[in-house]
Design a protein around this motif. Sequence first.
Motif, mmCIF file in Angstrom:
data_model
loop_
_atom_site.group_PDB
_atom_site.id
_atom_site.type_symbol
_atom_site.label_atom_id
_atom_site.label_comp_id
_atom_site.label_asym_id
_atom_site.label_seq_id
_atom_site.Cartn_x
_atom_site.Cartn_y
_atom_site.Cartn_z
ATOM 1 N N GLY A 1 -26.857 -6.371 18.104
ATOM 2 C CA GLY A 1 -26.140 -7.003 19.424
ATOM 3 C C GLY A 1 -24.581 -6.767 19.135
ATOM 4 N N PRO A 2 -24.149 -7.280 20.546
ATOM 5 C CA PRO A 2 -22.561 -6.953 20.457
ATOM 6 C C PRO A 2 -21.926 -7.695 19.696
ATOM 7 C CG PRO A 2 -23.390 -8.149 22.307
ATOM 8 C CD PRO A 2 -24.867 -7.515 21.598
ATOM 9 N N VAL A 3 -22.374 -8.772 19.244
ATOM 10 C CA VAL A 3 -21.609 -9.734 18.272
ATOM 11 C C VAL A 3 -21.756 -9.535 16.625
ATOM 12 C CG1 VAL A 3 -21.190 -11.516 19.936
ATOM 13 C CG2 VAL A 3 -23.233 -11.352 18.347
ATOM 14 N N SER A 4 -22.369 -8.139 16.401
ATOM 15 C CA SER A 4 -22.496 -7.881 15.084
ATOM 16 C C SER A 4 -21.215 -8.059 14.069
ATOM 17 C CB SER A 4 -23.159 -6.647 14.934
ATOM 18 O OG SER A 4 -23.401 -6.159 13.636
ATOM 19 N N VAL B 1 -29.744 -18.760 19.505
ATOM 20 C CA VAL B 1 -28.646 -19.456 19.239
ATOM 21 C C VAL B 1 -27.827 -18.612 18.386
ATOM 22 C CG1 VAL B 1 -27.743 -21.331 18.212
ATOM 23 C CG2 VAL B 1 -29.589 -21.639 19.391
ATOM 24 N N THR B 2 -26.694 -18.255 18.851
ATOM 25 C CA THR B 2 -25.604 -17.282 18.110
ATOM 26 C C THR B 2 -24.564 -18.244 17.731
ATOM 27 O OG1 THR B 2 -26.261 -15.437 19.370
ATOM 28 C CG2 THR B 2 -24.331 -15.154 18.120
ATOM 29 N N MET B 3 -24.130 -18.304 16.637
ATOM 30 C CA MET B 3 -23.027 -19.030 15.976
ATOM 31 C C MET B 3 -22.131 -17.780 15.189
ATOM 32 S SD MET B 3 -24.836 -21.975 13.941
ATOM 33 C CE MET B 3 -25.931 -23.262 14.828
ATOM 34 N N THR B 4 -20.711 -18.092 15.560
ATOM 35 C CA THR B 4 -19.885 -17.107 15.261
ATOM 36 C C THR B 4 -18.528 -17.733 14.845
ATOM 37 O OG1 THR B 4 -18.803 -16.607 17.515
ATOM 38 C CG2 THR B 4 -20.392 -15.129 16.643
ATOM 39 N N GLY B 5 -17.954 -17.329 13.883
ATOM 40 C CA GLY B 5 -16.746 -18.095 13.347
ATOM 41 C C GLY B 5 -16.256 -17.683 11.931
ATOM 42 N N THR B 6 -15.753 -18.455 11.147
ATOM 43 C CA THR B 6 -15.317 -17.981 9.794
ATOM 44 C C THR B 6 -15.594 -18.843 8.782
ATOM 45 O OG1 THR B 6 -12.877 -19.254 10.064
ATOM 46 C CG2 THR B 6 -13.256 -16.880 10.924
ATOM 47 N N VAL C 1 -21.543 -14.327 11.320
ATOM 48 C CA VAL C 1 -22.489 -14.223 12.546
ATOM 49 C C VAL C 1 -23.813 -14.689 12.105
ATOM 50 C CG1 VAL C 1 -23.505 -12.741 14.453
ATOM 51 C CG2 VAL C 1 -21.244 -12.346 13.699
ATOM 52 N N ILE C 2 -24.386 -15.770 12.859
ATOM 53 C CA ILE C 2 -25.658 -16.347 12.347
ATOM 54 C C ILE C 2 -26.486 -16.377 13.630
ATOM 55 C CG2 ILE C 2 -26.904 -18.340 11.759
ATOM 56 C CD1 ILE C 2 -24.540 -19.341 10.108
ATOM 57 N N THR C 3 -27.617 -15.797 13.827
ATOM 58 C CA THR C 3 -28.367 -15.710 14.750
ATOM 59 C C THR C 3 -29.857 -16.542 14.552
ATOM 60 O OG1 THR C 3 -27.435 -13.580 15.425
ATOM 61 C CG2 THR C 3 -29.556 -14.258 16.394
ATOM 62 N N LEU C 4 -30.170 -17.239 15.166
ATOM 63 C CA LEU C 4 -31.567 -18.163 15.136
ATOM 64 C C LEU C 4 -32.123 -17.530 16.203
ATOM 65 C CD1 LEU C 4 -28.556 -20.422 14.462
ATOM 66 C CD2 LEU C 4 -30.701 -21.514 13.652
ATOM 67 N N ALA C 5 -33.543 -17.719 16.197
ATOM 68 C CA ALA C 5 -34.641 -17.306 17.300
ATOM 69 C C ALA C 5 -35.597 -18.209 16.987
ATOM 70 C CB ALA C 5 -35.012 -15.932 17.128
ATOM 71 N N SER C 6 -36.000 -18.882 18.053
ATOM 72 C CA SER C 6 -36.882 -20.026 18.115
ATOM 73 C C SER C 6 -37.893 -20.030 19.286
ATOM 74 C CB SER C 6 -36.578 -21.529 17.879
ATOM 75 O OG SER C 6 -35.643 -21.875 18.834
ATOM 76 N N PRO C 7 -39.178 -20.325 19.428
ATOM 77 C CA PRO C 7 -39.739 -20.627 20.783
ATOM 78 C C PRO C 7 -39.094 -21.499 21.728
ATOM 79 C CG PRO C 7 -41.094 -21.021 18.945
ATOM 80 C CD PRO C 7 -39.797 -20.998 18.397
ATOM 81 N N ALA C 8 -38.932 -21.269 22.878
ATOM 82 C CA ALA C 8 -38.265 -21.898 23.884
ATOM 83 C C ALA C 8 -39.082 -22.844 24.606
ATOM 84 C CB ALA C 8 -37.189 -20.947 24.833
ATOM 85 N N THR C 9 -40.299 -22.640 24.533
ATOM 86 C CA THR C 9 -41.224 -23.294 25.466
ATOM 87 C C THR C 9 -41.288 -24.820 25.490
ATOM 88 O OG1 THR C 9 -42.935 -21.684 25.088
ATOM 89 C CG2 THR C 9 -43.841 -23.776 26.291
ATOM 90 N N ASP C 10 -41.095 -25.326 24.560
ATOM 91 C CA ASP C 10 -40.824 -27.100 24.312
ATOM 92 C C ASP C 10 -39.515 -27.584 24.969
ATOM 93 O OD1 ASP C 10 -43.318 -27.376 23.158
ATOM 94 O OD2 ASP C 10 -42.603 -27.615 21.413
ATOM 95 N N VAL C 11 -38.566 -26.514 24.713
ATOM 96 C CA VAL C 11 -37.288 -27.031 25.268
ATOM 97 C C VAL C 11 -37.218 -26.714 26.765
ATOM 98 C CG1 VAL C 11 -34.715 -26.366 25.089
ATOM 99 C CG2 VAL C 11 -36.067 -26.069 22.882
ATOM 100 N N LEU C 12 -37.781 -25.861 27.257
ATOM 101 C CA LEU C 12 -37.836 -25.634 28.770
ATOM 102 C C LEU C 12 -38.711 -26.716 29.509
ATOM 103 C CD1 LEU C 12 -37.878 -21.573 28.791
ATOM 104 C CD2 LEU C 12 -35.828 -23.244 29.123
ATOM 105 N N LEU C 13 -39.657 -26.981 28.759
ATOM 106 C CA LEU C 13 -40.441 -28.041 29.335
ATOM 107 C C LEU C 13 -39.912 -29.376 29.331
ATOM 108 C CD1 LEU C 13 -44.087 -27.140 27.928
ATOM 109 C CD2 LEU C 13 -43.329 -27.039 30.297
ATOM 110 N N CYS C 14 -39.148 -29.571 28.171
ATOM 111 C CA CYS C 14 -38.376 -30.791 28.128
ATOM 112 C C CYS C 14 -37.345 -31.086 29.209
ATOM 113 C CB CYS C 14 -37.930 -31.026 26.941
ATOM 114 S SG CYS C 14 -36.820 -32.386 26.434
#
Length: 193
Positions: free
Chosen positions: A34-37, A142-147, A159-172
């Motif tokens: 991705g562009p933030v690599s 979720v993308t976390m960038t910093g130092t 650069v930290i990239t987290l990927a999780s199912p969005a279903t519960d979050v969107l329903l909530c």
Amino acid sequence: MKRIDITTRGRAHVFLTTLAALLSLTVALLAGAGPVSARENGLLDATCTTPSSSSTTYSPPLTNTPQLSTTSSSWQLGPCVSASVPGLTSGSHSDTGTLRSRSCLELLSSGAVTLVFNWNTGATSTMSLNRTTTVVGAVMIVTMTGTVTSGLFAGDTVVITLASPATDVLLCTAGLGTVSSLYSTVVMEVTSV
């Protein structure tokens, strides 16, 4: 011979095409394409790939209305590789947040976060990061960038990239459910500048 309604076939084609695109995007983001690599900014000092993971629980579960809740988070990184620290193979982070007012809406928000990782070598790294969240189909990224502000790799970018199912979050967020926990796959890149 059974006829398939053209509308059904069209919907199936759209669904499969969309699913393939989402999977390709997720794999590209997790692979650091991705562009933030971090690789674009310097020499890759360390990387941790899947099955690295993060697990966060909320007690009581989050709703779309703010309420008092406590978080408990546990990260397990590995396999990890580092050219500058050959013995580095894994890392971890854990914390229990304070009881405060929270809602599932904040899971989709941006903000600053500080994380401290303990490496298998006995060293630690404190990271100051900015967090952004996007939802692509049924995947929350979720993308976390910093130092790295202190410890091992101090001064490096992260650069930290987290990927999780969005279903519960969107329903909530729509008021149709709660979020009691989130499980994410994690990719981390630490790059010297």
